[in-house]
Motif scaffolding. Sequence first.
Motif, PDB file in Angstrom:
ATOM      1  N   ILE A   1      12.828  -3.762   0.306  1.00  0.00           N
ATOM      2  CA  ILE A   1      13.966  -3.198   0.940  1.00  0.00           C
ATOM      3  C   ILE A   1      13.255  -2.446   2.195  1.00  0.00           C
ATOM      4  CG2 ILE A   1      15.871  -1.899   1.216  1.00  0.00           C
ATOM      5  CD1 ILE A   1      16.340  -2.530  -1.896  1.00  0.00           C
ATOM      6  N   ALA A   2      13.710  -2.805   3.558  1.00  0.00           N
ATOM      7  CA  ALA A   2      13.285  -1.889   4.447  1.00  0.00           C
ATOM      8  C   ALA A   2      14.663  -1.097   5.069  1.00  0.00           C
ATOM      9  CB  ALA A   2      12.528  -2.593   5.674  1.00  0.00           C
ATOM     10  N   ASP A   3      14.453   0.387   4.692  1.00  0.00           N
ATOM     11  CA  ASP A   3      15.747   0.880   5.222  1.00  0.00           C
ATOM     12  C   ASP A   3      15.442   2.273   5.909  1.00  0.00           C
ATOM     13  OD1 ASP A   3      15.184   2.664   3.393  1.00  0.00           O
ATOM     14  OD2 ASP A   3      16.624   2.065   1.806  1.00  0.00           O
TER      15      ASP A   3
ATOM     16  N   PRO B   1       2.522 -10.304  -1.464  1.00  0.00           N
ATOM     17  CA  PRO B   1       3.308  -9.711  -0.495  1.00  0.00           C
ATOM     18  C   PRO B   1       3.052  -8.569   0.188  1.00  0.00           C
ATOM     19  CG  PRO B   1       4.360 -10.502  -2.737  1.00  0.00           C
ATOM     20  CD  PRO B   1       3.092 -10.595  -2.946  1.00  0.00           C
ATOM     21  N   THR B   2       2.080  -7.561  -0.450  1.00  0.00           N
ATOM     22  CA  THR B   2       1.797  -6.431   0.132  1.00  0.00           C
ATOM     23  C   THR B   2       0.915  -6.726   1.529  1.00  0.00           C
ATOM     24  OG1 THR B   2       1.471  -5.261  -1.929  1.00  0.00           O
ATOM     25  CG2 THR B   2       0.127  -4.579  -0.142  1.00  0.00           C
ATOM     26  N   LYS B   3      -0.082  -7.844   1.465  1.00  0.00           N
ATOM     27  CA  LYS B   3      -0.796  -8.083   2.544  1.00  0.00           C
ATOM     28  C   LYS B   3       0.178  -8.760   3.600  1.00  0.00           C
ATOM     29  CE  LYS B   3      -4.639 -10.834   4.314  1.00  0.00           C
ATOM     30  NZ  LYS B   3      -3.862 -11.359   5.383  1.00  0.00           N
TER      31      LYS B   3
ATOM     32  N   ILE C   1       9.590   1.379   3.609  1.00  0.00           N
ATOM     33  CA  ILE C   1       9.613  -0.009   3.297  1.00  0.00           C
ATOM     34  C   ILE C   1       9.009   0.029   1.850  1.00  0.00           C
ATOM     35  CG2 ILE C   1       8.649  -2.222   3.865  1.00  0.00           C
ATOM     36  CD1 ILE C   1       8.091  -1.188   6.795  1.00  0.00           C
ATOM     37  N   ASN C   2       9.600  -0.676   0.864  1.00  0.00           N
ATOM     38  CA  ASN C   2       9.316  -0.658  -0.461  1.00  0.00           C
ATOM     39  C   ASN C   2       9.353  -2.036  -1.181  1.00  0.00           C
ATOM     40  OD1 ASN C   2       8.966   2.399  -1.331  1.00  0.00           O
ATOM     41  ND2 ASN C   2      10.839   2.151  -0.124  1.00  0.00           N
ATOM     42  N   ASN C   3       8.192  -2.263  -1.537  1.00  0.00           N
ATOM     43  CA  ASN C   3       8.136  -3.720  -2.607  1.00  0.00           C
ATOM     44  C   ASN C   3       8.329  -3.431  -3.894  1.00  0.00           C
ATOM     45  OD1 ASN C   3       7.848  -6.236  -3.176  1.00  0.00           O
ATOM     46  ND2 ASN C   3       5.542  -6.327  -2.944  1.00  0.00           N
ATOM     47  N   TYR C   4       9.519  -3.747  -4.304  1.00  0.00           N
ATOM     48  CA  TYR C   4       9.634  -3.400  -5.815  1.00  0.00           C
ATOM     49  C   TYR C   4       9.296  -4.448  -6.636  1.00  0.00           C
ATOM     50  CZ  TYR C   4      12.882   0.218  -3.728  1.00  0.00           C
ATOM     51  OH  TYR C   4      13.309   1.063  -3.036  1.00  0.00           O
TER      52      TYR C   4
END
Length: 362
Positions: free
Chosen positions: A274-276, A229-231, A265-268
């Motif tokens: 979540i992009a906010d 997901p990071t890529k 933008i955070n990938n938990y």
Amino acid sequence: MNTQLLLETYIENIIQIMTPYASGTGFIINNLIITNSHVCSGLKEVVIKAKHIPRSIAKVIYDDSYYDLAFLKYEFSTPKNPLLLSQDKIENGDTTIAIGHPYGLNYTTTEGIVSKSSRLMGDLEYIQIDAAINPGNSGGPLLNEKGEVTGINTFIIQNANNLGFALPSHYLQDALMDFKKLNIENIIRCPSCKNLIQEKDIKNDYCPKCGVKLEIAKLRRKGYNPIGPTKLIEDILKSLDINVDLARRSQTSWRVDKGTSRININNYDNGIVIADTKLCAIPEVNIEQIYDFLLEENNNLSYLQFSINENSIYLSYLVIDSSLTKKEGSIAIAKLIKDANKYDTILINKYGALRQKIDTED
């Protein structure tokens, strides 16, 4: 010189350093940025930021795991008040000041004393200090009362009370002299034989002088290669012409500043992306009208949604990482970037919402 005046005098020399793995501190000496090797995490390039430097890419041109030192190259104006390396003998009980960015809290200064001027750790001597230093302080300068660099804040004893250690400046002086004698870049010091090796002369990550495996050479060769997901998130940002290296805050976090808005933008760990953006704040009046407007817009919006948290209005895009696609993600984040400033303006001008402050140093 008191601590506050010292910071104000030399603040231009203090650099924040960020990689996908960690953050730390650096400082300017002789037109180089000095920091710890472990702060650079074996990368050839890192992100830097300072009072007079926007988020930028600096090259790691010297990496020395033996002394835990790294030198960075970046074109910048010479600070008005440059830092100097101290030539004074360090004594137990000397006043000492540490400057850095612990936990991302920029330009934090702590004062203490030298608990022991020479503490042998392995085959190197360190300055033991009781000034509070934390993750993010690594690579920052340790100063005396005259504002001279006596050491480089390097490590702490975990779960101990103010047990910090700084590499004495004489080691830095030696490393600078060795490096400048060669007058070439991309140098690695072998931690075994202590020779300085030009990176191009290293074959299969082994020291050409003594044959020991050079972990730093391996890390520099591999670089940072995001996966999963990071890529995908970074591919989405690249498709929107966003400089991913500058936007990256960690391996799972990115930030984009556009206009008056800041998009995070955070990938938990739970698989939620979540992009906010934090828009304006709810005012004391017109609250009902603002709620009605947000609810109506939520019915009309695609991809995005308004929410309120602790009196602040957020515009967000939420998706499970396994469902995220480059096409849908690009559309959603592009809309978020575009609509953030639009809705901020509407809410402030039409409904009297309160403008939020953005920490430009963060």
